[in-house]
Design a protein around this motif. Structure first.
Motif, PDB file in Angstrom:
ATOM      1  N   HIS A   6      77.517 -87.143  55.657  1.00 37.63           N
ATOM      2  CA  HIS A   6      76.287 -87.218  56.425  1.00 37.63           C
ATOM      3  C   HIS A   6      75.569 -85.879  56.344  1.00 37.63           C
ATOM      4  CE1 HIS A   6      77.361 -91.077  58.038  1.00 37.63           C
ATOM      5  NE2 HIS A   6      78.518 -90.604  58.444  1.00 37.63           N
ATOM      6  N   PRO A   7      74.247 -85.902  56.190  1.00 36.69           N
ATOM      7  CA  PRO A   7      73.530 -84.638  56.109  1.00 36.69           C
ATOM      8  C   PRO A   7      73.639 -83.864  57.430  1.00 36.69           C
ATOM      9  CG  PRO A   7      72.002 -86.504  56.090  1.00 36.69           C
ATOM     10  CD  PRO A   7      73.385 -87.060  56.075  1.00 36.69           C
ATOM     11  N   VAL A   8      73.745 -82.553  57.305  1.00 36.06           N
ATOM     12  CA  VAL A   8      73.824 -81.696  58.480  1.00 36.06           C
ATOM     13  C   VAL A   8      72.404 -81.369  58.924  1.00 36.06           C
ATOM     14  CG1 VAL A   8      74.588 -79.430  59.308  1.00 36.06           C
ATOM     15  CG2 VAL A   8      76.003 -80.711  57.686  1.00 36.06           C
ATOM     16  N   GLN A   9      72.123 -81.546  60.197  1.00 37.45           N
ATOM     17  CA  GLN A   9      70.805 -81.231  60.737  1.00 37.45           C
ATOM     18  C   GLN A   9      70.536 -79.740  60.538  1.00 37.45           C
ATOM     19  OE1 GLN A   9      68.666 -83.410  61.950  1.00 37.45           O
ATOM     20  NE2 GLN A   9      67.130 -81.923  62.539  1.00 37.45           N
ATOM     21  N   PRO A  10      69.389 -79.368  59.964  1.00 43.26           N
ATOM     22  CA  PRO A  10      69.129 -77.947  59.749  1.00 43.26           C
ATOM     23  C   PRO A  10      68.952 -77.217  61.087  1.00 43.26           C
ATOM     24  CG  PRO A  10      67.200 -79.250  59.174  1.00 43.26           C
ATOM     25  CD  PRO A  10      68.303 -80.212  59.498  1.00 43.26           C
ATOM     26  N   THR A  11      69.643 -76.099  61.223  1.00 43.20           N
ATOM     27  CA  THR A  11      69.556 -75.312  62.444  1.00 43.20           C
ATOM     28  C   THR A  11      69.657 -73.828  62.126  1.00 43.20           C
ATOM     29  OG1 THR A  11      71.939 -75.404  62.821  1.00 43.20           O
ATOM     30  CG2 THR A  11      70.621 -77.086  63.919  1.00 43.20           C
ATOM     31  N   VAL A  12      69.187 -73.035  63.082  1.00 39.93           N
ATOM     32  CA  VAL A  12      69.334 -71.586  63.041  1.00 39.93           C
ATOM     33  C   VAL A  12      69.857 -71.187  64.405  1.00 39.93           C
ATOM     34  CG1 VAL A  12      68.170 -69.363  62.787  1.00 39.93           C
ATOM     35  CG2 VAL A  12      67.333 -71.360  61.527  1.00 39.93           C
ATOM     36  N   VAL A  30      67.906 -76.121  54.580  1.00 41.35           N
ATOM     37  CA  VAL A  30      66.951 -75.164  55.139  1.00 41.35           C
ATOM     38  C   VAL A  30      65.668 -75.259  54.311  1.00 41.35           C
ATOM     39  CG1 VAL A  30      66.560 -72.760  55.797  1.00 41.35           C
ATOM     40  CG2 VAL A  30      68.874 -73.718  55.894  1.00 41.35           C
ATOM     41  N   SER A  31      64.793 -76.153  54.744  1.00 40.36           N
ATOM     42  CA  SER A  31      63.569 -76.437  54.004  1.00 40.36           C
ATOM     43  C   SER A  31      62.371 -75.811  54.701  1.00 40.36           C
ATOM     44  CB  SER A  31      63.360 -77.949  53.902  1.00 40.36           C
ATOM     45  OG  SER A  31      63.011 -78.481  55.162  1.00 40.36           O
ATOM     46  N   ALA A  32      61.224 -75.946  54.069  1.00 37.37           N
ATOM     47  CA  ALA A  32      59.987 -75.399  54.619  1.00 37.37           C
ATOM     48  C   ALA A  32      59.668 -75.983  55.997  1.00 37.37           C
ATOM     49  CB  ALA A  32      58.832 -75.645  53.662  1.00 37.37           C
ATOM     50  N   LEU A  33      60.208 -77.141  56.318  1.00 38.29           N
ATOM     51  CA  LEU A  33      60.012 -77.724  57.651  1.00 38.29           C
ATOM     52  C   LEU A  33      60.617 -76.834  58.742  1.00 38.29           C
ATOM     53  CD1 LEU A  33      60.803 -81.462  56.861  1.00 38.29           C
ATOM     54  CD2 LEU A  33      58.552 -80.408  57.184  1.00 38.29           C
ATOM     55  N   LEU A  34      61.613 -76.047  58.381  1.00 32.78           N
ATOM     56  CA  LEU A  34      62.292 -75.157  59.317  1.00 32.78           C
ATOM     57  C   LEU A  34      61.710 -73.745  59.299  1.00 32.78           C
ATOM     58  CD1 LEU A  34      64.796 -75.099  61.262  1.00 32.78           C
ATOM     59  CD2 LEU A  34      66.122 -74.308  59.308  1.00 32.78           C
ATOM     60  N   LEU A  35      60.751 -73.478  58.404  1.00 29.65           N
ATOM     61  CA  LEU A  35      60.263 -72.125  58.165  1.00 29.65           C
ATOM     62  C   LEU A  35      59.741 -71.432  59.423  1.00 29.65           C
ATOM     63  CD1 LEU A  35      59.760 -69.839  56.186  1.00 29.65           C
ATOM     64  CD2 LEU A  35      57.579 -70.924  55.604  1.00 29.65           C
ATOM     65  N   ARG A  36      58.870 -72.065  60.171  1.00 23.68           N
ATOM     66  CA  ARG A  36      58.317 -71.421  61.382  1.00 23.68           C
ATOM     67  C   ARG A  36      59.402 -71.108  62.398  1.00 23.68           C
ATOM     68  NH1 ARG A  36      52.327 -72.435  62.841  1.00 23.68           N
ATOM     69  NH2 ARG A  36      51.483 -72.872  60.791  1.00 23.68           N
ATOM     70  N   ILE A  63      68.580 -74.275  50.298  1.00 22.11           N
ATOM     71  CA  ILE A  63      67.567 -73.454  50.946  1.00 22.11           C
ATOM     72  C   ILE A  63      66.361 -73.380  50.031  1.00 22.11           C
ATOM     73  CG2 ILE A  63      68.533 -71.286  50.078  1.00 22.11           C
ATOM     74  CD1 ILE A  63      67.610 -70.003  52.771  1.00 22.11           C
ATOM     75  N   GLU A  64      65.193 -73.604  50.598  1.00 25.37           N
ATOM     76  CA  GLU A  64      63.969 -73.514  49.816  1.00 25.37           C
ATOM     77  C   GLU A  64      63.560 -72.055  49.693  1.00 25.37           C
ATOM     78  OE1 GLU A  64      60.836 -76.128  51.065  1.00 25.37           O
ATOM     79  OE2 GLU A  64      62.082 -77.908  50.738  1.00 25.37           O
ATOM     80  N   LEU A  65      62.858 -71.742  48.622  1.00 26.93           N
ATOM     81  CA  LEU A  65      62.478 -70.377  48.318  1.00 26.93           C
ATOM     82  C   LEU A  65      61.668 -69.730  49.447  1.00 26.93           C
ATOM     83  CD1 LEU A  65      62.833 -68.250  46.150  1.00 26.93           C
ATOM     84  CD2 LEU A  65      60.770 -69.123  45.038  1.00 26.93           C
ATOM     85  N   ALA A  66      60.796 -70.466  50.092  1.00 25.99           N
ATOM     86  CA  ALA A  66      59.997 -69.910  51.194  1.00 25.99           C
ATOM     87  C   ALA A  66      60.903 -69.405  52.317  1.00 25.99           C
ATOM     88  CB  ALA A  66      59.025 -70.952  51.738  1.00 25.99           C
ATOM     89  N   CYS A  67      61.968 -70.110  52.601  1.00 27.13           N
ATOM     90  CA  CYS A  67      62.909 -69.696  53.644  1.00 27.13           C
ATOM     91  C   CYS A  67      63.732 -68.498  53.188  1.00 27.13           C
ATOM     92  CB  CYS A  67      63.807 -70.862  54.045  1.00 27.13           C
ATOM     93  SG  CYS A  67      62.883 -72.211  54.831  1.00 27.13           S
ATOM     94  N   ALA A  68      64.069 -68.453  51.910  1.00 26.92           N
ATOM     95  CA  ALA A  68      64.785 -67.293  51.371  1.00 26.92           C
ATOM     96  C   ALA A  68      63.908 -66.048  51.475  1.00 26.92           C
ATOM     97  CB  ALA A  68      65.198 -67.553  49.930  1.00 26.92           C
ATOM     98  N   TYR A  69      62.612 -66.195  51.214  1.00 30.59           N
ATOM     99  CA  TYR A  69      61.692 -65.069  51.362  1.00 30.59           C
ATOM    100  C   TYR A  69      61.575 -64.644  52.829  1.00 30.59           C
ATOM    101  CZ  TYR A  69      60.076 -64.994  46.523  1.00 30.59           C
ATOM    102  OH  TYR A  69      60.005 -64.863  45.156  1.00 30.59           O
ATOM    103  N   ALA A  70      61.617 -65.586  53.739  1.00 34.41           N
ATOM    104  CA  ALA A  70      61.589 -65.252  55.171  1.00 34.41           C
ATOM    105  C   ALA A  70      62.815 -64.426  55.553  1.00 34.41           C
ATOM    106  CB  ALA A  70      61.514 -66.518  56.019  1.00 34.41           C
ATOM    107  N   LEU A  71      63.969 -64.792  55.007  1.00 29.32           N
ATOM    108  CA  LEU A  71      65.183 -64.001  55.239  1.00 29.32           C
ATOM    109  C   LEU A  71      65.025 -62.602  54.654  1.00 29.32           C
ATOM    110  CD1 LEU A  71      68.008 -66.598  54.472  1.00 29.32           C
ATOM    111  CD2 LEU A  71      67.405 -65.646  56.703  1.00 29.32           C
TER     112      LEU A  71
END
Length: 108
Positions: A6-12, A30-36, A63-71
């Motif tokens: 089962h997919p794991v719900q993305p969380t921080v 960890v997709s762009a939907l989680l970016l903000r 992990i999407e590249l936008a989120c990696a850049y946020a990190l």
């Protein structure tokens, strides 16, 4: 019944271990939907007060590249040090593509 997990719900999640170290635990896709949400959590004042961050990525499936850049932005703006732990090969590839390996220690 399928054999797929089962997919794991993305969380921080942020946990301050002590006054010197904090753990940022990411999970799921960890997709762009989680970016903000990711950017807001990385701006948490508790993270600015510790010397070292551990980015725990044991359960990150992608992990999407936008989120990696946020990190990367958060790590480079932090006055202390950071380490990435538990990232899968595909996740590591994206983190390296963003340049996070130049700003944080990566424990493969």
């Amino acid at each position: 019944m399928t054999g797929e997990p089962h997919p794991v719900q993305p969380t921080v999640k942020i946990t301050v271990v002590d006054g010197h170290q904090a753990e940022v635990t990411l999970s799921g896709d960890v997709s762009a939907l989680l970016l903000r949400d990711l950017e807001a959590r990385l701006a948490d004042a508790r993270l600015q007060q510790v010397e070292h961050w551990v980015l725990n990525m044991d359960t990150v499936t992608r992990i999407e590249l936008a989120c990696a850049y946020a990190l990367l932005r958060a790590v480079t703006e932090h006055p202390g040090t950071a380490a990435v732990r538990g990232a899968r090969r595909t996740v590591l590839r994206t983190l390296r593509h963003a340049g996070l390996d130049k700003a944080a220690a990566i424990d493969a």
